[in-house]
Design a protein around this motif. Structure first.
Motif, PDB file in Angstrom:
ATOM      1  N   VAL A 110       0.842  -1.202   0.000  1.00 45.73           N
ATOM      2  CA  VAL A 110       0.000   0.000   0.000  1.00 45.73           C
ATOM      3  C   VAL A 110       0.878   1.254   0.000  1.00 45.73           C
ATOM      4  N   LEU A 111       1.937   1.237   0.819  1.00 49.59           N
ATOM      5  CA  LEU A 111       2.807   2.411   0.912  1.00 49.59           C
ATOM      6  C   LEU A 111       3.523   2.651  -0.416  1.00 49.59           C
ATOM      7  N   ARG A 112       4.000   1.554  -0.996  1.00 50.67           N
ATOM      8  CA  ARG A 112       4.727   1.669  -2.256  1.00 50.67           C
ATOM      9  C   ARG A 112       3.819   2.297  -3.317  1.00 50.67           C
ATOM     10  N   ALA A 113       2.582   1.796  -3.387  1.00 51.58           N
ATOM     11  CA  ALA A 113       1.631   2.302  -4.391  1.00 51.58           C
ATOM     12  C   ALA A 113       1.346   3.782  -4.150  1.00 51.58           C
ATOM     13  N   SER A 114       1.151   4.152  -2.853  1.00 54.14           N
ATOM     14  CA  SER A 114       0.821   5.543  -2.530  1.00 54.14           C
ATOM     15  C   SER A 114       1.968   6.480  -2.886  1.00 54.14           C
ATOM     16  N   VAL A 115       3.193   5.995  -2.730  1.00 49.60           N
ATOM     17  CA  VAL A 115       4.350   6.848  -3.004  1.00 49.60           C
ATOM     18  C   VAL A 115       4.622   6.919  -4.511  1.00 49.60           C
ATOM     19  N   GLU A 116       4.503   5.744  -5.130  1.00 44.63           N
ATOM     20  CA  GLU A 116       4.881   5.684  -6.553  1.00 44.63           C
ATOM     21  C   GLU A 116       4.039   6.605  -7.425  1.00 44.63           C
ATOM     22  N   LYS A 117       2.770   6.771  -7.064  1.00 46.17           N
ATOM     23  CA  LYS A 117       1.936   7.584  -7.953  1.00 46.17           C
ATOM     24  C   LYS A 117       2.316   9.068  -7.915  1.00 46.17           C
ATOM     25  N   PHE A 118       3.165   9.437  -6.947  1.00 48.70           N
ATOM     26  CA  PHE A 118       3.610  10.835  -6.900  1.00 48.70           C
ATOM     27  C   PHE A 118       5.029  11.005  -7.471  1.00 48.70           C
ATOM     28  N   GLY A 119       5.583   9.892  -7.953  1.00 50.39           N
ATOM     29  CA  GLY A 119       6.964   9.911  -8.431  1.00 50.39           C
ATOM     30  C   GLY A 119       7.212  11.013  -9.451  1.00 50.39           C
ATOM     31  N   LEU A 120       6.331  11.067 -10.434  1.00 53.70           N
ATOM     32  CA  LEU A 120       6.508  12.027 -11.520  1.00 53.70           C
ATOM     33  C   LEU A 120       6.404  13.454 -11.004  1.00 53.70           C
ATOM     34  N   ARG A 121       5.367  13.679 -10.147  1.00 51.33           N
ATOM     35  CA  ARG A 121       5.145  15.038  -9.628  1.00 51.33           C
ATOM     36  C   ARG A 121       6.343  15.514  -8.810  1.00 51.33           C
ATOM     37  N   ALA A 122       6.896  14.603  -8.022  1.00 50.49           N
ATOM     38  CA  ALA A 122       8.047  14.957  -7.190  1.00 50.49           C
ATOM     39  C   ALA A 122       9.230  15.332  -8.073  1.00 50.49           C
ATOM     40  N   LYS A 123       9.394  14.548  -9.107  1.00 48.11           N
ATOM     41  CA  LYS A 123      10.512  14.781 -10.025  1.00 48.11           C
ATOM     42  C   LYS A 123      10.347  16.147 -10.688  1.00 48.11           C
ATOM     43  N   GLU A 124       9.132  16.405 -11.173  1.00 46.20           N
ATOM     44  CA  GLU A 124       8.864  17.676 -11.859  1.00 46.20           C
ATOM     45  C   GLU A 124       9.153  18.858 -10.934  1.00 46.20           C
ATOM     46  N   LYS A 125       8.817  18.650  -9.642  1.00 46.03           N
ATOM     47  CA  LYS A 125       8.970  19.763  -8.695  1.00 46.03           C
ATOM     48  C   LYS A 125      10.401  19.841  -8.146  1.00 46.03           C
ATOM     49  N   GLY A 126      11.199  18.851  -8.508  1.00 41.69           N
ATOM     50  CA  GLY A 126      12.578  18.838  -8.028  1.00 41.69           C
ATOM     51  C   GLY A 126      12.668  18.417  -6.570  1.00 41.69           C
ATOM     52  N   LEU A 127      11.860  17.419  -6.191  1.00 39.32           N
ATOM     53  CA  LEU A 127      11.845  16.952  -4.789  1.00 39.32           C
ATOM     54  C   LEU A 127      12.316  15.510  -4.727  1.00 39.32           C
ATOM     55  N   ALA A 128      12.992  15.195  -3.633  1.00 37.95           N
ATOM     56  CA  ALA A 128      13.369  13.793  -3.421  1.00 37.95           C
ATOM     57  C   ALA A 128      12.239  13.126  -2.650  1.00 37.95           C
ATOM     58  N   LEU A 129      11.692  12.062  -3.210  1.00 42.16           N
ATOM     59  CA  LEU A 129      10.599  11.322  -2.532  1.00 42.16           C
ATOM     60  C   LEU A 129      11.113   9.934  -2.200  1.00 42.16           C
ATOM     61  N   GLN A 130      11.208   9.640  -0.897  1.00 43.74           N
ATOM     62  CA  GLN A 130      11.823   8.366  -0.498  1.00 43.74           C
ATOM     63  C   GLN A 130      10.869   7.534   0.348  1.00 43.74           C
ATOM     64  N   LEU A 131      11.039   6.212   0.215  1.00 42.96           N
ATOM     65  CA  LEU A 131      10.211   5.288   0.999  1.00 42.96           C
ATOM     66  C   LEU A 131      11.129   4.310   1.714  1.00 42.96           C
ATOM     67  N   SER A 132      10.890   4.135   3.000  1.00 39.77           N
ATOM     68  CA  SER A 132      11.715   3.190   3.752  1.00 39.77           C
ATOM     69  C   SER A 132      10.795   2.268   4.550  1.00 39.77           C
ATOM     70  N   VAL A 133      10.801   0.993   4.161  1.00 39.14           N
ATOM     71  CA  VAL A 133       9.976  -0.004   4.872  1.00 39.14           C
ATOM     72  C   VAL A 133      10.906  -1.105   5.366  1.00 39.14           C
TER      73      VAL A 133
END
Ligand code: ADP
Length: 488
Positions: free
Chosen positions: A321-344
């Motif tokens: 669930v966490l992976r899915a929730s994070v992955e869908k923002f991958g592109l937006r984070a990249k566009e905005k120049g943000l690092a989006l990380q997940l640690s499980v």
């Protein structure tokens, strides 16, 4: 008749009467059983005996004839039964020989005693009637015994003459005291209750200015306090409802006005160029989308308010669930120049809950974090094992960012419905929310028995932590469906 005063009065009077009655009965029994009757008879016999000793002193009674003559004479003069006995109590002469034979069982005081003392007692005759007697030594080895039948009538008479009146007086005093006491106590108890009734009526009519009195006995005070708390809660709830309605209307009105304006422009031909028309249509679309999200949010809240039935519970593969929730923002984070990380961490236990609803929470938190973090920043989603509550294992998921942060005065309010830190700031954002996201997230987490907390330092970043128990206390679905401890 139904008033507290009357009831108290009746209760007190009844109680006093019962007590007086019991005291009366106890006294009567006491007098009946103790030889008070005897004492009355004995004192009379003593009088007679003294009088007799003075007026008709005993002759030498050793001869039976002399004894018989003497007792007859005494009986005639003083109208009592008199006997002569020897010092072992054996009857030698009886003024009433035809009466049932009396037996005495005493030894007379010795005749040579300094002061001849009378012997007083009870004796039974051959027919088992009780007699009281006063026996005087009369010469060597002889005694004169005056007897009287023991009579209960004397007791009754004594009771009637001496005790009935004070008892009746006590009853009267008790009744008066009862009246006064019941009035005082009723005022003490009923006074605040009457005020409370007035307050409750006022509250029912929407007037909260009149608090219930907190006075009287502890129980009544507690009632007054509860009534005041209830009035406060009702007032707050009404205010919340009014605010909510005002917010809903406002949030609906803004996009609607915008849609109406741009649609009108299209209808009127106020947007002549294809670009202007495109822009107008685009705005209409995004405002309609905003309306849709708003209505969906409201529906979510309504469903969550209705209770836990809104949740479709099952084993939740949290890492997935966490992976899915994070992955869908991958592109937006990249566009905005943000690092989006997940640690499980490995070995995260499976929990019981509604996977879609939990995904909605994480999506909302990541969305918020991305919205409020400037380029070059970092958004970090991490999960860990934790205590899920007293005696419960759980997991906690943190969404931390290095964004603008939330002012402390707003931090306590961001979970309120429609609360936004800075409306103008939010409006500018592409996916402007209505301030429902965190409210919905909190409801969802709490419906899972968990908590959602926010920490933030202005200008440094914010951290939202979701703590979830693996299962609600008493819920065994998880244990049956899948053994805990398996990582997804
Ligand atoms: P919205 O739909 O407006 O985002 P939310 O309920 O999700 O409403 O959030 C409420 C408010 O909390 C927002 O107005 C926003 O200013 C603030 N907020 C939420 N998350 C963050 C964050 N990560 N950093 C800074 N502010 C935040």
């Amino acid at each position: 008749m139904n008033s507290l005063t009357f009831r108290l009065f009746a209760a007190f009077v009844l109680l006093s009467l019962v007590v007086i009655l019991l005291v009366g009965v106890a006294l009567f029994l006491l007098i009946w059983q103790t030889p008070l009757g005897d004492r009355l008879a004995v004192s009379e016999l003593n009088d007679v005996a003294r009088l007799a000793a003075r007026q008709l002193p005993p002759p030498d009674l050793t001869a039976d004839r002399a004894a018989t003559a003497y007792v007859n004479q005494l009986a005639k003069v003083f109208e009592v039964r008199v006997l002569v006995v020897n010092d072992n109590g054996r009857v030698l002469a009886d003024s009433h020989p035809q009466a049932a034979r009396l037996n005495f069982n005493f030894r007379l005081a010795r005749a040579d005693a300094q002061v001849p003392t009378a012997r007083v007692g009870r004796a039974r005759d051959a027919q088992l009637n009780l007699w009281v007697y006063v026996a005087y030594p009369a010469g060597a080895n002889r005694g004169v015994v005056f007897v009287a039948p023991q009579t209960r009538v004397a007791v009754l008479q004594y009771f009637g003459e001496n005790l009935l009146r004070p008892l009746a007086a006590a009853g009267l005093v008790a009744a008066l005291l009862s009246a006064v006491l019941s009035i005082v106590i009723a005022r003490w108890v009923a006074g605040p209750l009457q005020h409370m009734a007035v307050s409750a009526q006022a509250i029912a009519q929407g007037n909260y200015a009149q608090p219930a009195p907190v006075s009287g006995p502890d129980e009544v005070q507690a009632l007054g306090q509860s009534l005041n708390i209830m009035a406060q809660d009702v007032q707050t709830a009404q205010q919340t409802q009014r605010d909510f309605l005002a917010n809903v209307s406002h949030e609906l009105k803004t996009p609607l006005t915008s849609i109406q304006g741009f649609a009108q422009a299209l209808v009127d031909g106020a947007a002549p160029t294809p670009e202007a028309q495109q822009r107008a249509a685009g705005i209409i679309f995004s405002e309609a989308d905003r309306l849709r999200r708003l209505v969906e949010g409201l529906l979510d809240l309504a469903r969550l308010d209705a209770g836990r039935t809104a949740l479709h519970r099952g084993p939740v593969d949290l890492p997935l669930v966490l992976r899915a929730s994070v992955e869908k923002f991958g592109l937006r984070a990249k566009e905005k120049g943000l690092a989006l990380q997940l640690s499980v961490p490995p070995g995260l236990p499976t929990l019981l809950g509604d996977a879609d609803r939990l995904a909605q929470v994480f999506t909302n938190l990541v969305d918020n974090a991305l919205k409020h973090t400037p380029a070059g920043g970092r958004v970090m989603v991490s999960a860990a094992n934790s205590a899920g509550g007293p005696g419960l294992n759980g997991v906690s998921i943190a969404v931390a960012d290095t964004g603008e942060g939330i002012p402390p005065e707003d931090l306590q309010r961001i979970f309120e419905r429609f609360y936004q830190v800075d409306k103008s700031r939010n409006r500018a954002a592409t996916r402007a929310g209505a301030g429902l996201g965190l409210a919905i997230s909190k409801e969802i987490v709490e419906a899972h028995g968990g908590t959602l907390r926010a920490e933030s330092v202005l200008g440094v970043g914010s951290k939202f932590t979701v703590s979830l128990p693996l299962a609600l206390p008493g819920d065994e679905t998880l244990a049956k469906k899948r053994p805990a401890g398996k990582s997804g």
